[in-house]
Structure formats: structure tokens, C-alpha cells
Design a protein around this motif. Structure first.
Motif, short mmCIF file in Angstrom:
data_model
loop_
_atom_site.label_atom_id
_atom_site.label_comp_id
_atom_site.label_asym_id
_atom_site.label_seq_id
_atom_site.Cartn_x
_atom_site.Cartn_y
_atom_site.Cartn_z
N ARG A 150 2.58 1.62 -3.58
CA ARG A 150 1.71 2.17 -4.59
C ARG A 150 1.42 3.70 -4.64
N GLY A 172 -1.32 -3.37 -8.88
CA GLY A 172 -2.55 -2.74 -8.38
C GLY A 172 -2.75 -1.64 -8.01
N VAL A 173 -1.78 -0.66 -8.87
CA VAL A 173 -1.80 0.81 -8.91
C VAL A 173 -2.90 1.38 -9.50
N THR A 174 -3.95 2.11 -9.18
CA THR A 174 -5.21 2.39 -10.06
C THR A 174 -5.10 3.91 -10.24
N GLN A 175 -4.24 4.90 -9.92
CA GLN A 175 -4.34 6.15 -10.33
C GLN A 175 -3.62 6.50 -11.78
N LEU A 176 -4.22 5.69 -12.58
CA LEU A 176 -3.55 5.83 -13.99
C LEU A 176 -3.58 7.20 -14.68
N TRP A 177 -4.12 8.08 -14.10
CA TRP A 177 -3.95 9.66 -14.70
C TRP A 177 -2.75 10.10 -14.51
N ASP A 237 0.86 -1.22 0.16
CA ASP A 237 0.12 -0.01 -0.10
C ASP A 237 0.79 1.30 0.03
N TRP A 292 2.24 -1.09 -13.21
CA TRP A 292 1.18 -0.68 -12.18
C TRP A 292 -0.13 -1.65 -12.10
N ALA A 293 -0.33 -2.24 -13.39
CA ALA A 293 -1.54 -3.24 -13.48
C ALA A 293 -1.31 -4.40 -12.55
#
Length: 681
Positions: free
Chosen positions: A63, A147-152, A60, A143-144
Motif C-alpha cells: 500500500r 484498502g489504500v486510504t491515501q486517495l489524495w 501494508d 485502491w478500494a
């Protein structure tokens, strides 16, 4: 078979594009390697590396740090790297313009000049667009997996580096159109990047040397925009938002509109570069400056800027070493003329590729010397009346001030018309009297003071002035002297609150505090500690401090060195607090400290300290000096105060005591290194 004319030549050349991509592959590979290491490789290591400090159970945290690292990779040092890489791209792709053989061959190809330009330009654009896209896609893949979700954030990085690279690459290509030698490309590129800021720096340096009160002015916004590396490194950045536990809860990437503006400017520069290229003569390959109309600009620009820079260097090295600090505009004029002639004829030699240039260009040199003499005369005689400019109080919207006395200082912004009138009156007195500036800060003969004023005018204008001078105790008794006017400003509650207001307004919540106190006094030294305060006690003391300031108890002795020593406590009050969130700050802090000093005039604060039982721990600067300097004896004698009490009992260190005579109530005489020192018995 009929020959192809220029009108029948083709446009974009795919074969030439493939040639560029294969010919300069080491440069493309190096650029690719840098970004693959900076983005996907760095992200992979950050997210999946095992170490003695972090295991994969910290995913966590990893990330959150990964997103922050990706945003940081699109600003700061990345801007500098992009600026350098863009120059190398342009040097490689348009190097054919710098040799007669290669440019003749290129212009003999069945491709129009527009096609040549667009093909070479497109080769660089294809490389950096492909590299940036590949780095972004690989980072998204990492990132995928993590599990990183802030792709922006990856999108923000891509837009930032691509927009910046587009501008710097177009700018470098534009500079390459004027260069007839390959090494002239980085020279012109660097000069044009720094020219605006460099000129402002030169004019500021001359003004501070010859104009009384001139303050180095902040660079105007247009100058910052005309200095791209500065504007982008300063205006493009990432920041993180932290919660009360110092954990990351959000991200901000600032500056994409700035990048977009520069990217649009890059497109314009590319179009201008094409226009210049269409009219560039092939025969100018090998010349330092390939465009005829740009040669006078280079010649006189080098002479003017070089004359002022070399002139200031000569003036500093020669005149300042022997003048005793006295300024001389005629001496600066002579140095500027010497430097200007050296720079002008040097530029002429580079342009003509010959050392025999004096006979053909002496008229231009004479005109340059006249301009340099006029500039130096303008500064020396203050032709623009800069020194005497003092605004009317009713024309001022606000004033940012910095006042420094011998031991006190204030800084802040005021809008009160009465305080503005006092500040402008002080400014007028300084202009009229021009008190002597301090030349030896170690002399101790006089006290030192300085004044900085930054006016924001109601008409939207602004200007700054800065003065320093020495003063004596007698000057404080003359109500119209600059020192006396400064002392009156220090005593104004409005000035004190303006200086304190910025810190007070940033406090969200006081958390605790500390009061410094001193003990174990000995000749030449003492021990120091802090008494802790809880949040309620700290807030109570802060409120009392503010009441003292509002009542006019602050700044009473600010300009009087002796009174400051006698009445000013060395003890300092530290207030720890949680600052308010400030969107304008790049980094948000979760705690901060307010450092408060006070004197015997702070009756409200002293009363609250007495209630807390802390007043007895206070000691003034003069008293501290007396305690650590009492009866130090001959060289080699050392003693310690074993306790801080009202009798000021002094006991020497055991190894230095020759003998002690006394009774139960303490020693009546102490012998230290053979010298007898009397004590109250």
C-alpha cells in the motif's frame, strides 16, 4: 435556397467533434493504453501480484509503495510523454490546415472559423480529460479493493498530468497555427520549447571560449520558465518521508502551483492560437510558415542561431585542430559568417520553395553577416568589459568559492568581510596577471590550481568567474602571486570552517566511525582495512578535528606538493551520522558519511588517536610511496612486507628468493632474482 455567408455560419459543431473522435481513434487508443497501463494496471500488479519475494501478507508495504508509485506517475518521465503526446494531438487535429484541398473544404463548411477551432481543440481536450478521469477512477477502485486510504494521491496525479497536458496541448496548437506543413508543427514546437535555454547555452559557449575567466552561469529563472519541459520535470516531483527504521511515514507532492501556472499559460496560448487562426489565409496551406509576419522571424532567427551554432562547429573542427589551442575571434567570425549564410539561404529556400534565392535576398544576408560580425567582435574585444569586472568587497553580500590546489580543495560560502576582501584581492590579481592556464595536465612540470568564485551582491545581482593556472614552488614564495594568495586562503580557519560547515550543520547524531589503515606493503601495492569506532570515539575525534581547524592547523601545506606528500596522511577518518531532516531535499537519507583527511599538523586529532592506540597505524603519502617502492629490484622481482614494524623488514616472495643469509635476528642479505640487496642486520 440562399447561400450561407460567413456571418451566418454556426459555431461549435458536434458532428465535426464526432468525426475527430472517430477519425483519429488509433492515437486516442494509444494514449489511453499508456495511462491505463501506467496507473490502474500497474497499481493492480503492485498490490495483488504474487511472487517468490512477496506474498499478500506484505500488503501494508504494498500500500505504501502504491501511493509512492502513483505520485511518481505524475512527474518526471510523465512530463516528457505528455509533451510528445500533445504535439501528436495537435498534428492530427489541425492537419487539415496543411493541404489546400482539406483547408478549402473545412472553410467551406457552415461553421465559423471560431467554431472550427474550438471544435478541433475540444476534441483533444475531451480525449485527455476522459482518459485521465477513467485512469483515476479505475485506480481508486483498485485502491478500494486493496484498502489504500491515501486517495489524495490520485487527485494529485490527476491535477498534475491534466494541467501539464493542457499547457503542452495548447502550446502545440499555437505552433500549428504558424505551420503550413504537417512536419513543421513538431519542428516549431521543439524549437519554441528549447529556444530560450538554447540561446543562453550559445552565449555561454562563446563567452567561455573568448572571455578570460568566464564561468558557465546558471540559467536564470525566466529562462527556466521559458523552457517548459525543463521547468516541469525539475519543479514537479514526489518525495517520501522515512523514519529511523527506513519505513515510509509520509508523502509530499511538490509542484502543483507550477502546474497551475503553466495551465493558465496554456489557456492564454489557446486564445492566442485562435486569434492567429482567425487571420490565417487559406492560401498559405503548404507553405513552411503560414503567417506572413512570422516569415522574417524564421528567416533571420535561423540565420542567427544557425550561424552561431554552425560557426562554433566549424571553428571547433577546423581552427581548433590546427591552432594549438590559441583562440581567435577573427577565425570565429569567419566561421559564423559561413554558417550564417548557409542557414539563412537554407531558410530562404524553404520559404520560397526554390533554390534561386541569392539575388532576391542578398541584402538580408548582408545585414545578418554584419550582426554576426558584431557579436564575434563583442566577444573578441570584450566590449562589455566582462573580463576586468571585479566587485568591491563592500558591495558583496557573500561569496561561494571553490579552490583547488595540487592535492587540496575547499568549497563553501563566506560572509566575513575580511575573507571576502581576500577573495576579491585574489580575483583582482588573476585578472591583472592572467597566469598561464594548464595545457597538459600530465606533464608534471608545474602544479595545477583552479579558482571558482560566485558573488552574491548586496544589490541583488550575481555573477561568477572561473580560472585555472599552473604554478611552481617558486611562486609560493612570492606573496603577491595568485598561488601564494591561494595558499594564504587555505590557511585561514574561516575558509576551512566554511568548507566544513555545510557537512557539520547537517549532522543530527554521530553513530559510528572508522579509521583507514594500511598494511602488507609490497612494491607496487598494499592491503587496506578500517579500524571501527563507536559513536563516542567518533564524536571525540570529530571534535578534535574541528579544534585543529579552528586553531589554523588545516591547509598549512595545501599548495605545496612536496610538503603535502611528506605531511599528509593517506589514512582517512570516516564519521557516520544521521542527517537532519531537510525539507528542500527530494529524497531524505537516513544515514550519511563525513570523509576527513588530515596531516601531521593536526596535533589535537593526533593526541586523541594516540589515546585510542591508533596513531601508530598512521602513514604519510611519502612514507607509503617509499614503502611500496623500496628496492623493487629488476623487472620481475616481487616481494611482500610480512609485518608492519619499525624495522621495515622486507622479505621476498619465496618463489623469487635465490637465497637468504642471516641469523636469528633476521636476514643480513637477501638475493632476489640473482641481485643482492643489503638489509640492516
Amino acid at each position: 435556397m440562399p447561400l450561407k455567408t460567413s456571418s451566418s455560419k454556426g459555431g461549435f459543431s458536434a458532428a465535426l467533434l464526432r468525426s475527430d473522435l472517430t477519425r483519429f481513434w488509433p492515437l486516442w487508443a494509444a494514449y489511453t493504453t499508456v495511462w491505463l497501463l501506467a496507473m490502474p494496471a500497474a497499481q493492480f500488479l503492485l498490490l495483488f501480484r504474487r511472487s517468490s519475494m512477496w506474498g499478500l501478507e506484505d500488503m501494508d508495504w504494498r500500500r505504501l509503495e502504491a501511493v509512492s508509485a502513483a505520485l511518481e506517475a505524475g512527474s518526471g518521465s510523465a512530463t516528457v510523454f505528455l509533451a510528445i503526446a500533445a504535439c501528436l494531438f495537435a498534428m492530427a487535429l489541425f492537419s487539415y490546415l496543411t493541404t489546400t484541398r482539406s483547408v478549402g473544404f473545412a472553410h467551406a463548411l457552415p461553421v465559423k472559423r471560431e467554431g472550427l477551432f474550438l471544435t478541433h481543440y475540444a476534441a483533444g481536450a475531451v480525449v485527455f480529460l476522459t482518459v485521465h478521469a477513467a485512469a483515476a477512477l479505475l485506480t481508486l477502485a483498485v485502491w478500494a479493493a486493496a484498502g489504500v486510504t491515501q486517495l489524495w494521491a490520485v487527485g494529485a496525479w490527476f491535477l498534475s498530468v491534466t494541467g501539464q497536458m493542457l499547457f503542452f496541448y495548447s502550446f502545440a496548437v499555437f505552433c500549428a497555427m504558424f505551420a503550413g506543413q504537417v512536419l513543421a508543427v513538431p519542428a516549431f514546437y521543439t524549437i519554441f520549447n528549447l529556444l530560450a535555454a538554447g540561446l543562453i547555452w550559445i552565449f555561454n559557449a562563446l563567452a567561455s571560449q573568448f572571455l578570460y575567466g568566464w564561468a558557465y552561469s546558471d540559467f536564470p529563472a525566466p529562462v527556466r520558465w521559458l523552457t517548459p519541459v525543463w521547468a516541469l520535470t525539475d519543479g514537479v516531483y514526489s518525495s517520501t518521508q522515512l523514519d529511523a527504521n527506513n519505513d515510509i511515514v509520509g508523502y509530499t507532492f511538490t509542484g502543483l502551483p507550477t502546474v497551475a501556472a503553466y495551465a493558465a499559460a496554456g489557456i492564454v496560448l489557446a486564445a492566442l492560437a485562435l486569434a492567429v487562426y482567425r487571420r490565417r489565409a487559406s492560401e498559405t496551406a503548404g507553405d513552411l510558415v503560414a503567417i506572413p509576419w512570422a516569415k522574417p522571424l524564421f528567416r533571420y532567427g535561423m540565420g542567427f542561431c544557425g550561424g552561431l551554432l554552425l560557426g562554433m562547429a566549424l571553428y571547433s573542427f577546423l581552427w581548433n585542430q590546427f591552432s594549438g589551442g590559441a583562440v581567435s575571434a577573427p577565425a570565429m567570425a569567419v566561421c559564423a559568417v559561413v554558417g550564417g549564410l548557409a542557414a539563412y539561404f537554407g531558410a530562404e529556400m524553404l520559404l520560397r520553395k526554390s533554390f534561386r534565392v541569392v539575388k532576391a535576398s542578398w541584402r538580408g544576408a548582408a545585414a545578418l553577416c554584419a550582426v554576426l560580425l558584431l557579436v564575434c567582435a563583442g566577444y573578441g574585444l570584450d566590449l562589455l568589459k566582462v573580463e576586468s569586472r571585479v566587485p568591491q568587497a563592500d558591495q558583496v553580500r557573500n561569496v561561494y568559492f571553490q579552490l583547488y590546489g595540487q592535492y587540496s580543495s575547499l568549497r563553501g560560502t563566506v560572509e566575513d568581510p575580511a575573507l571576502i576582501e581576500q577573495l576579491t584581492a585574489l580575483h583582482q590579481t588573476l585578472v591583472q596577471e592572467r597566469p598561464a592556464e594548464v595545457t597538459d595536465y600530465r606533464s608534471g612540470a608545474d602544479c595545477y590550481a583552479s579558482v571558482t568564485l560566485q558573488y552574491a551582491l548586496k544589490n541583488g545581482g550575481s555573477f561568477s568567474r572561473e580560472y585555472s593556472f599552473s604554478y611552481s614552488a617558486a611562486d609560493l614564495k612570492d606573496n603577491i602571486s595568485p598561488a601564494a594568495q591561494m595558499a594564504a586562503l587555505f590557511r585561514e580557519p574561516g575558509m576551512q570552517m566554511a568548507s566544513l560547515g555545510g557537512d557539520l550543520n547537517s549532522i543530527e547524531r554521530v553513530t559510528s566511525g572508522e579509521l583507514e589503515y594500511y598494511f602488507n606493503y609490497q612494491p607496487g601495492g598494499y592491503s587496506q582495512d578500517r579500524a571501527p569506532l563507536d559513536a563516542k570515539q567518533a564524536q571525540t575525534l570529530l571534535d578534535a578535528f574541528i579544534r585543529d581547524v579552528q586553531a589554523g592547523h588545516a591547509g598549512v601545506d595545501a599548495m605545496d606538493a612536496d610538503a603535502t606528500q611528506e605531511n599528509g596522511y593517506v589514512n582517512a577518518l570516516r564519521i557516520y551520522y544521521v542527517p537532519k531532516a531537510d525539507p528542500s531535499r527530494r529524497y531524505q537519507r537516513d544515514s550519511d558519511t563525513l570523509y576527513l583527511s588530515f596531516t601531521t599538523h593536526y596535533t589535537e586529532l593526533l593526541a586523541e588517536l594516540e589515546k585510542l592506540g591508533l596513531k601508530d597505524d598512521l602513514i604519510t603519502t611519502a612514507e607509503l610511496d617509499r614503502r611500496i617502492g623500496v628496492d623493487s629490484g629488476e623487472p620481475g622481482s616481487v616481494g611482500v612486507y610480512e609485518a608492519l614494524d619499525e624495522d621495515m623488514l622486507y622479505v621476498p616472495a619465496e618463489e623469487d628468493a635465490m637465497g637468504i643469509i642471516g641469523g636469528a635476528d633476521g636476514p643480513t642479505a637477501v638475493f632476489v632474482n640473482g641481485a643482492e640487496e643489503e638489509e640492516a642486520g
